[in-house]
Write an enzyme that holds these catalytic residues in place. Structure first.
Site, short mmCIF file in Angstrom:
data_model
loop_
_atom_site.label_atom_id
_atom_site.label_comp_id
_atom_site.label_asym_id
_atom_site.label_seq_id
_atom_site.Cartn_x
_atom_site.Cartn_y
_atom_site.Cartn_z
N ARG A 76 14.53 -39.18 9.15
CA ARG A 76 15.14 -40.52 9.26
C ARG A 76 16.46 -40.50 8.51
NH1 ARG A 76 14.61 -45.40 5.72
NH2 ARG A 76 15.30 -47.13 7.00
N HIS A 120 22.54 -48.99 7.31
CA HIS A 120 21.92 -48.89 5.99
C HIS A 120 23.00 -49.30 4.98
CE1 HIS A 120 18.46 -46.82 3.70
NE2 HIS A 120 19.25 -47.32 2.76
N GLU A 165 16.35 -52.81 5.77
CA GLU A 165 16.21 -53.74 4.65
C GLU A 165 17.28 -54.83 4.64
OE1 GLU A 165 16.10 -51.31 1.15
OE2 GLU A 165 14.21 -50.39 1.67
N ASN A 297 9.18 -50.35 4.48
CA ASN A 297 9.55 -49.67 3.24
C ASN A 297 8.80 -50.34 2.11
OD1 ASN A 297 11.35 -48.32 4.84
ND2 ASN A 297 13.20 -49.07 3.82
N GLU A 364 9.86 -45.70 4.39
CA GLU A 364 10.24 -45.28 3.04
C GLU A 364 9.09 -45.57 2.09
OE1 GLU A 364 13.82 -46.90 1.23
OE2 GLU A 364 14.94 -46.62 3.08
O1 IFM Z 1 17.45 -45.85 -2.26
C1 IFM Z 1 16.93 -47.00 -1.68
C2 IFM Z 1 17.16 -46.99 -0.19
O2 IFM Z 1 18.51 -46.89 0.12
C3 IFM Z 1 16.63 -48.26 0.44
N1 IFM Z 1 15.28 -48.51 0.02
C4 IFM Z 1 14.97 -48.44 -1.36
C5 IFM Z 1 15.45 -47.12 -1.94
C6 IFM Z 1 15.10 -47.03 -3.42
O3 IFM Z 1 15.71 -48.06 -4.13
#
Ligand code: IFM
Length: 462
Positions: A76, A120, A165, A297, A364
């Site tokens: 990913r 992102h 996110e 995530n 994630e």
């Molecule tokens: O590093 C981040 C990522 O970019 C998005 N999700 C959370 C991770 C940890 O904070």
């Protein structure tokens, strides 16, 4: 240890463009809001930035080899919008697109499935200057950009995620101001959420239409960071604050997509503080365009209270207090996040109940710990290994309780630029030595590799 997971369970590792690529001004890339934010004094720990990061832009083939060595089937990654469409509008930048073209080919020839995220967090700075996500036009710019990327990569990439996110983009970026672009205005944050979701819906519609026109399979997803809000006590003030927090930080992102409406209690809460979501006719239909997968995530859940530190239940502006607190008693990671794998299982089961029918992939999950490398750069990260093991077990438990979870991606492939925390907080299962750019798999990476190999063993081969 082996996990009760099906042989076709998807295993992956994840990264994002700004956190690993570096090469911020090469081949026509223009600044994103993160390039700008990193220049704001005090915004990033130690004044660090993503200018070089893991230098992945120049080391991509070796990094794909590294991914292959871990035995995962999926990678990913995200595409940097300012690299492929500088300024966020107008024609594509062929040199920028060529990088992702090479990456996709490299992955496919290594037998690894590309899982592409379009956004992102690296909004082109020019679009922020024109109003950013609080401005409706940004949603349409995002849909155009999505089409540009699909046009080039859609013949080889089947898995497309619109946003990573949206909560972080909107809440941390426009309300709390701790992420780029560093604005602090509640109403702007609410508008940003709506326009992020609108951009998601528009991109989903356009990509689905493009795939259908080309007669190609496509798996369309959005990835949310999700955690349960848990009342800090049974007191009505805490229970009510938890409901508010859940509406604002969880259901606001899920309900419009999967139920076609913002939650009624959220609308009342916002109305009470004089804020309206800028919904126009037809928006919710666009936002709720059908999806194939929800990316989840997960890092932690939030204990929520309605009491301020001084015991007050309203803030200076007369608004009810909604605050997350640390009740103590739970282990924490190096970034100070509480470790709550049981609640991860509860969360996944909850999603299955409240938004039934959408398959889930954990896009994630992982942890920052205070790694100490040995003389060879090896990190014996028992803590991170245990974190991943416990969270995988939570996935197994949630599946037993009915949640439809199809895959698990570790965050992150390698240590990288952890946003406002700079480089000190390391989430990698592979160590990055930022002096030499050497990558060294940690114990957690080797453990994951062996776990995946066991999960794929033919039945009866234990
Ligand atoms: O590093 C981040 C990522 O970019 C998005 N999700 C959370 C991770 C940890 O904070």
């Amino acid at each position: 240890m082996s996990f009760d997971l099906p042989r076709d369970f998807r295993w992956g590792v994840a990264t994002s463009a700004y956190q690993i690529e570096g090469a911020v001004d090469e081949d026509g890339r223009t600044p994103s809001i993160w390039d700008t934010f990193c220049r704001v004094p005090g915004a990033i720990d130690n004044g660090e930035d993503g200018d070089v990061a893991c230098d992945h832009y120049h080391r991509m083939p070796e990094d794909v080899g590294l991914i292959k060595s871990l035995g995962v089937d999926t990678y990913r990654f995200s595409v940097a919008w300012p690299r492929v469409q500088p300024g966020g509008r107008g024609p594509a930048n062929p040199a920028g697109l060529a990088f992702y073209d090479r990456l996709v080919d490299e992955l496919l020839s290594a037998g690894i499935t590309p899982w592409l995220t379009l956004y992102h967090w690296d909004l082109p700075q020019e679009l922020e200057d024109a109003g950013g996500w609080p401005h409706r036009d940004t949603a349409y710019r995002f849909a155009d950009y999505a089409e540009i990327v699909y046009e080039r990569l859609g013949d080889r990439v089947e898995h497309w995620t619109t946003l990573n996110e949206a909560w972080c983009s909107a809440w941390l970026g426009y309300v709390e101001g701790v992420h780029a672009p560093g604005r602090r205005e509640f109403a702007d944050g609410i508008s940003a959420i709506h326009h992020l979701l609108l951009g998601h819906g528009l991109a989903t519609q356009r990509l689905r239409a493009a795939a259908e026109a080309a007669d190609r399979p496509i798996d369309l997803a959005i990835t949310h960071i999700l955690g349960n809000a848990i009342p800090a006590s049974d007191l009505p003030v805490d229970v009510e604050a938890t409901r508010r927090g859940d509406a604002l930080h969880f259901r606001m992102y899920m309900d419009p997509i999967f139920k076609g409406a913002y939650p009624a209690d959220l609308l009342e809460d916002l109305d009470a503080v004089g804020v309206a979501i800028p919904v126009e006719d037809g928006d919710l239909e666009i936002i709720s365009a059908p999806l194939d997968t929800l990316g989840v995530n997960y890092y932690r859940s939030m204990k929520t209270t309605g009491f301020a530190a001084d015991g007050a239940t309203t803030d200076a502006a007369g608004r009810p207090v909604t605050r997350t607190i640390d009740l103590g008693g739970l282990p924490k990671t190096y970034i100070d996040w509480e470790v709550m794998p049981d609640d991860f299982a509860n969360l996944l089961v909850r999603i299955g109940h409240e938004y039934s029918g959408i398959p889930l992939v954990i896009t994630e999950n992982g942890a920052a710990y205070d790694d100490v490398p040995d003389a060879d750069g090896f990190v014996d990260d028992e803590d991170r290994t245990k974190y991943i093991e416990d969270h995988l077990e939570a996935v197994v438990q949630a599946r037993r309780r009915g949640a439809d979870i199809r895959g698990y991606f570790a965050w992150s492939l390698m240590d990288n630029f952890e946003w406002a925390y700079g480089y000190d907080k390391r989430f990698g299962i592979v160590r990055t030595d930022y002096e030499t750019q050497a990558r060294t798999p940690k114990r957690s990476a080797l453990w994951l590799r062996d776990t995946i190999a066991r999960a794929r063993r033919p039945l009866g081969d234990d």
